[in-house]
Design a protein around this motif. Structure first.
Motif: not given
Ligand code: SAM
Length: 183
Positions: A110-114, A137-142, A147-151, A174-180
């Protein structure tokens, strides 16, 4: 952004998979809440690094590996050739999926998508989930901006945060792993 990998990129990814398969990709696959009978989607499967470990966890279920790149999809076919429970889809088929999946996961995609690509992808993924299905998802924390757009987009598409944690992944940081859960 559409990107077809070079042979060298595929080769180097295979090499990284050989060295870091268990410590990077298997750890993510092991965290997916699966019972073995689910219909699962790997969005942005690449060469099948995570899918390789997930396919074996679905003895009564199915895994769909989807990517925008036909070269990555072909590489994924090779990686998963010994599994009979996997299908391979180009991403243009995603809008046709309606309440089809119990679990959808994205690993470093997801971090690769505009922002405009995320505006299309996340509603399509939410639509493809069954009610009460899980989006992981698991995405890099940097990539905090992304990540704010995804949220924001998960909130707008009835995906409710169930669990979240930060992990330190070998080589990747570091990466963020989230479950929705889909409401
Ligand atoms: C960094 S790679 C990650 C691959 C794999 N998930 C992994 O962790 O090894 C990102 C993948 O997402 C795919 N991708 C990028 N945009 C996409 C889109 N809009 N739909 C589907 N796949 C996409 C790329 O082709 C690439 O295979």
């Amino acid at each position: 952004m559409k990107h077809e990998p070079s042979r060298l990129e595929i080769y180097l990814t295979r090499l990284a998979f050989l060295f870091y398969g268990k410590s990077v990709y298997k750890t993510f696959a092991d965290r997916l809440p699966l019972n073995g009978g689910e219909n699962v989607l790997d969005f942005g499967c690449g060469m099948g690094t995570v899918a390789y470990y997930v396919a074996g966890k679905l003895p009564r279920g199915n895994l769909t590996c989807l990517d925008i790149s036909r070269r990555w999809l072909n590489a994924c076919r090779k990686t998963l050739r010994s599994y009979g429970n996997v299908i391979f889809l180009h991403s243009e088929s995603l809008p046709q999926a309606n309440e089809s999946f119990d679990v959808i996961y994205c690993h470093f995609v997801l971090h690769d998508l505009s922002e405009s690509e995320l505006e299309i992808a996340i509603p399509a993924l939410a639509k493809a989930l069954k009610p009460c299905g899980l989006f992981v998802f698991r995405e890099p924390l940097n990539s905090m901006g992304k990540i704010n757009v995804i949220k924001r987009l998960t909130g707008q598409n009835n995906l409710i945060l169930k669990d979240s944690r930060i992990t330190d992944i070998p080589v990747m940081g570091n990466a963020l792993e989230s479950i929705y859960t889909k409401q």
